[in-house]
Design an enzyme around this catalytic site. Structure first.
Site, PDB file in Angstrom:
ATOM      1  N   HIS A  44       1.097  -0.883  -0.074  1.00 40.07           N
ATOM      2  CA  HIS A  44       0.095  -0.062   0.183  1.00 40.07           C
ATOM      3  C   HIS A  44       1.261   1.439   0.142  1.00 40.07           C
ATOM      4  O   HIS A  44       1.232   1.773   0.917  1.00 40.07           O
ATOM      5  CB  HIS A  44      -0.864   0.219   1.163  1.00 40.07           C
ATOM      6  CG  HIS A  44      -2.232   1.214   1.400  1.00 40.07           C
ATOM      7  ND1 HIS A  44      -2.796   1.008   2.210  1.00 40.07           N
ATOM      8  CD2 HIS A  44      -1.632   1.975   0.745  1.00 40.07           C
ATOM      9  CE1 HIS A  44      -4.004   2.281   1.743  1.00 40.07           C
ATOM     10  NE2 HIS A  44      -2.938   2.376   0.973  1.00 40.07           N
ATOM     11  N   GLU A  71      -2.503  -2.078  -2.733  1.00 42.11           N
ATOM     12  CA  GLU A  71      -3.351  -1.173  -2.811  1.00 42.11           C
ATOM     13  C   GLU A  71      -3.052   0.428  -2.790  1.00 42.11           C
ATOM     14  O   GLU A  71      -2.204   0.933  -2.436  1.00 42.11           O
ATOM     15  CB  GLU A  71      -4.247  -1.475  -1.571  1.00 42.11           C
ATOM     16  CG  GLU A  71      -3.343  -1.909  -0.331  1.00 42.11           C
ATOM     17  CD  GLU A  71      -4.662  -2.184   1.332  1.00 42.11           C
ATOM     18  OE1 GLU A  71      -5.096  -3.536   0.751  1.00 42.11           O
ATOM     19  OE2 GLU A  71      -3.837  -2.247   1.778  1.00 42.11           O
ATOM     20  N   HIS A 191      -8.649  -6.335   7.379  1.00 40.50           N
ATOM     21  CA  HIS A 191      -8.259  -5.367   8.625  1.00 40.50           C
ATOM     22  C   HIS A 191      -8.480  -5.700   9.622  1.00 40.50           C
ATOM     23  O   HIS A 191      -9.588  -5.353  10.668  1.00 40.50           O
ATOM     24  CB  HIS A 191      -8.742  -4.348   8.087  1.00 40.50           C
ATOM     25  CG  HIS A 191      -8.439  -2.505   8.728  1.00 40.50           C
ATOM     26  ND1 HIS A 191      -7.498  -1.170   8.157  1.00 40.50           N
ATOM     27  CD2 HIS A 191      -8.278  -2.045  10.348  1.00 40.50           C
ATOM     28  CE1 HIS A 191      -6.937  -0.496   8.948  1.00 40.50           C
ATOM     29  NE2 HIS A 191      -7.673  -1.143   9.895  1.00 40.50           N
TER      30      HIS A 191
END
Length: 238
Positions: A44, A71, A191
């Site tokens: 990310h 991401e 998450h």
């Protein structure tokens, strides 16, 4: 359904950046994740490059042999990076540039045209696209309307409630998974998933293609070593 494990290696880059050298080696760590059984590698890159650098992304592309997932928030710079690197998957998240971590999914309807345009670009480049969302079923149907291939369910609410009432915690995700499947979407999740809560989550959802796990997995590896840690996470997905 087989559920894949993608290891988010951002925290490894955070540790490396603290000294400004190349230890730990992010590229070697990614290769070791695959060697020890991970089904993919997630990064990310953020605008401030506080962990994964854009340079890392280019260096990782030829090394990742399983699935490379990038991401991030779709700024013009991010979109340009993804189209140049051509990962197997891009996950679009609604993080503001200064956010410490992801804290919500897209509200798709007001961003429908914006997301649809990006999804179309990714499809033309042959890149699978996933949209980061919560469990609202109408929002998931809106995500399907953009042409996305998958959603990624934001699982912090599940993780936060797991110790209190795990059945109630997982119920919205079970329904969201079924709604996504009905809408023609694959289902990813991520998450705050961990060894504590992953097996129950996996066993409860009727459809789950992939989980992306970073912080908890890297923290566990400090105690157990990377090879054993990946083996234990994979066991949760069997």
């Amino acid at each position: 359904m087989t559920t894949n494990l993608s290891v988010n290696i951002n925290k490894v880059a955070t540790l490396r950046n603290a000294r400004g050298e190349n230890h730990p080696d992010v590229q070697l760590f990614a290769a070791d994740c695959e060697r020890f059984g991970a089904d993919g590698v997630t990064v990310h890159p953020r605008p401030d490059q506080r962990h994964i650098l854009y340079r890392d992304v280019f260096l990782l592309r030829p090394l990742v042999k399983t699935e490379f997932n990038i991401e991030g928030y779709p700024t013009p710079e991010f979109i340009d990076l993804v189209l140049k690197v051509k990962p197997e998957q891009v996950t679009l998240v609604p993080d503001a540039p200064g956010d410490l971590t992801s804290h919500e999914g897209w509200d798709v309807a007001p961003n429908f045209d914006f997301l649809s345009e990006i999804v179309d670009k990714m499809k033309q480049a042959g890149i699978r696209t996933s949209i980061f969302v919560g469990t609202d079923e109408e929002n998931i149907r809106q995500a399907a309307g953009t042409g996305a291939d998958r959603i990624e369910l934001y699982t912090k609410p599940y993780a936060d409630m797991y110790a209190v009432d795990r059945d109630a915690a997982v119920e919205p995700f079970v329904k969201a998974s079924a709604a996504a499947r009905k809408a023609g979407l694959g289902v990813n999740a991520g998450h705050d998933l961990s060894l504590r809560n992953l097996a129950f989550f996996h066993s409860s959802l009727p459809y789950l293609n992939e989980v992306s796990i970073g912080h908890a997995l890297i923290a566990d590896a400090l105690y157990m070593g990377l090879e054993q840690t990946i083996a234990r996470y994979k066991e949760c997905l069997r």
